[in-house]
Structures are given as C-alpha cells and as structure tokens.
Design a protein around this motif. Structure first.
Motif, PDB file in Angstrom:
ATOM      1  N   VAL A   1       0.867  -1.173   0.000  1.00  0.00           N
ATOM      2  CA  VAL A   1       0.000   0.000   0.000  1.00  0.00           C
ATOM      3  C   VAL A   1       0.904   1.224   0.000  1.00  0.00           C
ATOM      4  O   VAL A   1       1.713   1.400   0.906  1.00  0.00           O
ATOM      5  CB  VAL A   1      -0.929   0.031   1.234  1.00  0.00           C
TER       6      VAL A   1
ATOM      7  N   ILE B   1      -2.492   0.232  -4.459  1.00  0.00           N
ATOM      8  CA  ILE B   1      -2.634  -0.990  -3.667  1.00  0.00           C
ATOM      9  C   ILE B   1      -2.316  -2.160  -4.590  1.00  0.00           C
ATOM     10  O   ILE B   1      -2.902  -2.278  -5.670  1.00  0.00           O
ATOM     11  CB  ILE B   1      -4.052  -1.137  -3.084  1.00  0.00           C
TER      12      ILE B   1
ATOM     13  N   ALA C   1      -7.313  -1.791   3.091  1.00  0.00           N
ATOM     14  CA  ALA C   1      -6.042  -1.127   2.758  1.00  0.00           C
ATOM     15  C   ALA C   1      -6.280   0.317   2.334  1.00  0.00           C
ATOM     16  O   ALA C   1      -5.549   1.226   2.767  1.00  0.00           O
ATOM     17  CB  ALA C   1      -5.316  -1.895   1.654  1.00  0.00           C
ATOM     18  N   SER C   2      -7.304   0.566   1.498  1.00  0.00           N
ATOM     19  CA  SER C   2      -7.569   1.949   1.079  1.00  0.00           C
ATOM     20  C   SER C   2      -8.046   2.783   2.267  1.00  0.00           C
ATOM     21  O   SER C   2      -7.654   3.947   2.413  1.00  0.00           O
ATOM     22  CB  SER C   2      -8.591   1.991  -0.066  1.00  0.00           C
TER      23      SER C   2
END
Length: 176
Positions: free
Chosen positions: A40, A93, A134-135
């Motif tokens: 990431v 990502i 992750a975002s």
C-alpha cells in the motif's frame, strides 16, 4: 481392536469407491487462503488529503495457478488498484491473495475451469475486503470493488483463445 476413527471411516466409506478402498470420486476444495503479498503506497501524503479533484481509478485483476504438489495448486488473485488525479497519485494498492486448492480425480478440462473460474470466485470476497481495508487504512474511503463473474470471464477467455486458434489455422504457412 479398531479405534473409533477407523470405525467411523468404515461406516462412512463411499460405496462408489473401488474395491481396494481407493478414493476415485472427483473432488475439489479450498485447503487454505492467505495474503502472499500486500503493498500500500500513499506517495503524496499529507498533501493529497487537501486535493478536491475526483480521482480516476484503475483496477487490474489477474489470475495465476501454480502446481505445488500432486493434488494441490496455488491460485493467485493479483489485484492492482491505482487512484490518480491531475495533481498526482493518491494511492496504489498491490495485492496477491492466494488460495491452496486441493483437487483429486478431476479431468483436465474441469480442473482448469476450477482453477481459473471457481477458485477466483471463492477467493474474491476475501481479497475485496483486504483492498477495502487497505484503502481505508491509507486514509481514504474504502474502495469496494464491484463483484466479478469469473465464470463468464473464463468462458470469454476460452472463446477468444478458440477464435485465435481458428484464425491461426487458416493463415497461410510461411516459407522457412
């Protein structure tokens, strides 16, 4: 005297199995699943949090399958998500989400379909959650990937491959 496990095994024996007790029925399933690689990047933080432009999203999905043992394959769902604006990249990502798939007594055609259509369908919801987390953890709204019809994509790929072979077969042979 047989232990209880032996008795249960004998009572649940498959009547279609061979006389020698061989397991000859087709079967396929998930042994385990895991994140193999996750990256990431938030290269323009903290400035990017001041940008007001709607980002352009690019999502790429690829599937790979590698044999790791006689009846075990590793299926990799590789997902790359990039969010960009005219001012720069917001995030990148890169996820390799894998599953160990066990297959026994499957014809090659069915094994291929399982590895490249059914296994990704099973893995996708879990990979989707990893991308959303992750975002979000990068400081942005969670990226919820749209559901994918891996069966239809698999059929399209087979049709395209068959068409390429037909076109290649009809082409005149060159001279060496």
């Amino acid at each position: 005297m047989a232990d209880q496990g032996d008795v249960l095994t004998d009572l649940n024996a498959d009547p279609a199995a061979g006389a020698n007790g061989a397991d000859n029925q087709p079967s396929a399933g998930v042994i385990s699943q895991y994140i193999k690689d996750l990256s990431v990047e938030n290269p323009n933080a903290p400035q990017c949090f001041q940008w007001n432009e709607q980002p352009q999203l690019d999502v790429q999905v690829n599937i790979a399958a590698d044999k790791v043992a006689d009846e075990v394959h590793e299926v990799t769902l590789k997902i790359t998500c990039t969010a960009k604006t005219s001012q720069g990249n917001l995030y990148l990502i890169d996820l390799d989400y894998c599953g160990l798939m066990g297959m026994r007594n499957l014809p090659d055609e069915q094994a291929h379909a399982f590895l490249f259509a059914e296994a990704p369908r099973i893995l996708f919801p879990f990979a989707r959650r990893v991308v959303a987390d992750a975002s979000r953890d990068a400081g942005f709204p969670p990226l919820m990937l749209d559901p994918m019809d891996f069966g239809a994509l698999y059929q399209q790929q087979l049709a395209a491959r068959a068409q390429e072979q037909q076109q290649g077969a009809g082409a005149p042979a060159g001279e060496a």
